[in-house]
Design an enzyme around this catalytic site. Sequence first.
Site, PDB file in Angstrom:
ATOM      1  N   CYS A 193      -2.917 -32.483 -56.918  1.00  0.00           N
ATOM      2  CA  CYS A 193      -2.459 -31.105 -56.695  1.00  0.00           C
ATOM      3  C   CYS A 193      -2.312 -30.405 -58.048  1.00  0.00           C
ATOM      4  CB  CYS A 193      -1.133 -31.100 -55.941  1.00  0.00           C
ATOM      5  SG  CYS A 193      -0.502 -29.418 -55.752  1.00  0.00           S
ATOM      6  N   THR A 223     -10.968 -25.210 -46.612  1.00  0.00           N
ATOM      7  CA  THR A 223     -10.887 -23.748 -46.647  1.00  0.00           C
ATOM      8  C   THR A 223     -11.579 -23.097 -45.442  1.00  0.00           C
ATOM      9  OG1 THR A 223     -10.858 -23.947 -49.036  1.00  0.00           O
ATOM     10  CG2 THR A 223     -11.285 -21.750 -48.162  1.00  0.00           C
TER      11      THR A 223
HETATM   12  C1  SIN Z   1      -3.023 -29.690 -53.214  1.00  0.00           C
HETATM   13  O1  SIN Z   1      -3.822 -29.083 -53.915  1.00  0.00           O
HETATM   14  O2  SIN Z   1      -3.073 -30.910 -53.086  1.00  0.00           O
HETATM   15  C2  SIN Z   1      -1.938 -28.961 -52.479  1.00  0.00           C
HETATM   16  C3  SIN Z   1      -1.872 -27.517 -52.772  1.00  0.00           C
HETATM   17  C4  SIN Z   1      -0.459 -27.040 -52.912  1.00  0.00           C
HETATM   18  O3  SIN Z   1       0.361 -27.240 -52.014  1.00  0.00           O
HETATM   19  O4  SIN Z   1      -0.155 -26.431 -53.949  1.00  0.00           O
END
Ligand code: SIN
Length: 299
Positions: free
Chosen positions: A129, A262
């Site tokens: 993340c 997405t």
């Molecule tokens: C992720 O990119 O794994 C999660 C995205 C987020 O919650 O910021």
Amino acid sequence: MGDMGVVVGGLRLKNPVVAAAGTFGFGAEYGEILDPARLGAVCTKGLTLRPRDGNPPPRLWETACGLLNSIGLQNPGIDAFIREELPRMREQGITVIANVWGNSPAEYEQAVAILSEAGVDAIEINVSCPNVSRGGPVGEDARRTARVVRRARRVCPVPLWVKLPPAGGIAVARAAQEEGADAVSAVNTFRGMAIDIETGRPVFANVVAGLSGPAIKPIALRIVYELAGALMIPVVGIGGIDDWRDALEFIMAGAHAVQVGTANFVDPLAAARIVAGLERYMDEKGIEDWEVIRGSAQR
Ligand code: SIN
């Protein structure tokens, strides 16, 4: 008709199409418009030991053929997930992959132990993340990734997947493999940014956010191709998969399964549409098993 099923790092999926973490809620919410059990599996939103409110707004920003997000892992925490969401997912016959994030190797270990005990079908460790740690995600560093996977592995009796960032490279993926990961998912979002030209300031409070969508597909495909050629464990392909042809490209690059992310925001039926498209393709070509075409681009 051929068998759409596939085994990915110890996890049996009825087809190779998985809803990616953070893009499909907990799956059960979609029950009124599609049968979420029709998908190979649903990855939960990234779960943490304690609930998280996420990052300050704005959290989403559209780009040409893509989407930047800075959600910050907003989630109800693993206890609420186990109490409220997991039973609903089970009732609907969803194959459940719990995506897990921790602040430290010890937090990952604790969360993985609790979730696998609670009866999820598999765990996907999120070391990628881009929105919550200064200096980039753990998965951009092989030694830090190894520490997390080692701690998770020793308490995880169910299949353990590791979701990688695009910048980790083969060294990080190999570290995950050596520490006992059953599969890697590649790739999470690319670190990007946007600037508001009225204020002259970055759009996001964190400056950097994660880019996903069709804009990243050719790069994600190249990374999956390289990982599939280098690893012994299966690769789950992610990155801008919008229709069944995209999914097929990832499988031909060597992926055992794909995740649709997405595209779910544009069309909530996207993942189900991709399952149907792959089914038709298998049927028309008389393909009995994914193995026939998996990795064809590698040969
Ligand atoms: C992720 O990119 O794994 C999660 C995205 C987020 O919650 O910021």
